[in-house]
Scaffold this active site. Structure first.
Site, mmCIF file in Angstrom:
data_model
loop_
_atom_site.group_PDB
_atom_site.id
_atom_site.type_symbol
_atom_site.label_atom_id
_atom_site.label_comp_id
_atom_site.label_asym_id
_atom_site.label_seq_id
_atom_site.Cartn_x
_atom_site.Cartn_y
_atom_site.Cartn_z
ATOM 1 C CE LYS A 166 15.415 41.131 -30.590
ATOM 2 N NZ LYS A 166 15.240 42.600 -30.755
ATOM 3 N NE ARG A 179 45.023 38.766 -23.198
ATOM 4 C CZ ARG A 179 44.686 38.164 -22.054
ATOM 5 N NH1 ARG A 179 45.305 38.478 -20.961
ATOM 6 N NH2 ARG A 179 43.732 37.247 -22.022
ATOM 7 C CB THR A 180 41.538 42.102 -28.310
ATOM 8 O OG1 THR A 180 42.501 41.058 -28.311
ATOM 9 C CG2 THR A 180 41.517 42.780 -29.664
ATOM 10 N NE ARG A 238 38.819 38.336 -30.181
ATOM 11 C CZ ARG A 238 39.744 38.123 -29.249
ATOM 12 N NH1 ARG A 238 39.458 37.417 -28.169
ATOM 13 N NH2 ARG A 238 40.963 38.599 -29.397
ATOM 14 C CG HIS A 272 44.231 38.528 -32.989
ATOM 15 N ND1 HIS A 272 43.879 39.862 -32.950
ATOM 16 C CD2 HIS A 272 44.158 38.085 -31.700
ATOM 17 C CE1 HIS A 272 43.599 40.192 -31.698
ATOM 18 N NE2 HIS A 272 43.769 39.141 -30.927
HETATM 19 N N1 CP Z 1 45.612 38.133 -27.017
HETATM 20 C C1 CP Z 1 44.283 38.196 -27.070
HETATM 21 O O1 CP Z 1 43.677 38.269 -28.139
HETATM 22 O O2 CP Z 1 43.671 38.184 -25.843
HETATM 23 P P1 CP Z 1 42.119 38.307 -25.607
HETATM 24 O O3 CP Z 1 41.472 37.067 -26.164
HETATM 25 O O4 CP Z 1 41.953 38.429 -24.115
HETATM 26 O O5 CP Z 1 41.622 39.522 -26.338
#
Ligand code: CP
Length: 308
Positions: A83, A54-55, A104, A132
């Site tokens: 590396k 999603r993100t 991320r 998040h």
């Molecule tokens: N909700 C969420 O962060 O989903 P993903 O891990 O698929 O990005």
């Protein structure tokens, strides 16, 4: 209010109530308007050191729908990290290739470190079990749209509250809106002490529980999370708590929940949400995921100074 232009989005704690409301209002305008050329020529770098559906894809979709383009990676093995390159060096290099970084990473504090290493905006797309924030913006947006506002709601948090970064961010955000919070988890997966301390300092009303039954009739929102197998150092600890909650429409009906209760979940789910919820009036999690587009468009437009 501080401008969003050139701003990093690292922790929901960096935003005042007015700033949260500003971004939510902007998301509504973006959802209902045409901004398709505002980011022409701008480039987003999606740096995903952990899996995501999603993100990553909603940031990519949002950027492309605004006229911009996207570079990046979704597996560490294809990068020079293998590396021995440091995160700080990597983002300093990537800064020269793009206008905004979405990161991320499995380290708590990684997004803050990246933001301190570069001059372009860095957006935290999840740093370990920490924060998040863009998920929280879309969670708030979904609550606002489904309940007609954010003030004074009774919100249940169900599942992994220890490692679930989305619940950490959301509990902080809702503390601005007179929410009463119910934290329902196995004893080993309770809300971390620092968040409990913060809520106590702010005189936020909350209760910690180990089952949904006793408060099921009171809640307006039930925010479920997956028990995240990948966060457990000890597989036996995971085996003891997996399957902690399995919500279904018949169960919620039997518990006598409010007819307008909304069930949210950041997704992905494993077995905590039965498919009978998907098309029921309770299930709001697919709408929640789709709300990632207007909210992330609003974030990109504002940090890149294309809208105010
Ligand atoms: N909700 C969420 O962060 O989903 P993903 O891990 O698929 O990005």
């Amino acid at each position: 209010m501080t401008t969003f232009k050139s701003r990093d989005i690292i922790s929901i704690k960096d935003f005042s109530k007015d700033e949260l409301l500003y971004l939510l209002d902007l998301s509504g305008k973006v959802e209902n308007g045409d901004h398709s050329a505002l980011l022409n020529g701008r480039i987003l770098a999606n740096l995903f050191f952990e899996p995501s559906t999603r993100t990553r894809l909603s940031f990519e979709s949002a950027m492309r729908r605004l006229g911009g383009s996207v570079i990046g990676f979704d597996e560490v093995e294809s990068t020079s990290t293998v590396k021995g390159e440091s995160l700080s060096d990597s983002v300093k290099i990537i800064e020269g290739y793009c206008d905004v970084i979405v990161l991320r990473h499995f380290w708590e504090g990684s997004a803050r470190l990246a933001a301190e290493s570069v001059d372009i905006p860095v957006i935290n797309a999840g740093d370990g079990a920490n924060q998040h924030p863009t998920q929280t913006f879309l969670d708030l947006y979904t609550i606002m749209k489904t309940k007609g506002g954010l003030e004074g709601l009774n919100v249940g948090f169900l599942g992994d509250l220890k490692y679930g970064r989305t619940v950490h961010s959301l509990a902080h955000a809702l503390s601005h809106f007179n929410s009463k919070m119910y934290f329902i988890s196995p004893p080993t997966l309770k809300m971390p002490e620092d968040i409990i301390d913060e809520l106590n300092e702010k005189n936020v009303s909350f209760v910690e529980l180990d089952s949904l039954e006793e408060i099921s009739k009171e809640i307006d929102i039930l925010y479920c999370t997956r028990i995240q197998k990948e966060r457990f150092a000890d597989p036996i600890e995971y085996e003891m708590v997996k399957g902690f909650s399995r919500l279904s429409k018949p169960l919620l009906d039997e518990l006598g929940v409010k007819k307008d209760l909304k069930v949210l979940h950041p997704l992905p789910r494993v077995d905590e949400l039965d498919s009978s919820l998907d098309t029921s009036p309770y299930g709001a999690y697919f709408q929640q995921a789709r709300n990632g587009i207007p909210v992330r468009k609003a974030i990109l437009l504002s940090v890149l100074g294309a809208i105010s």
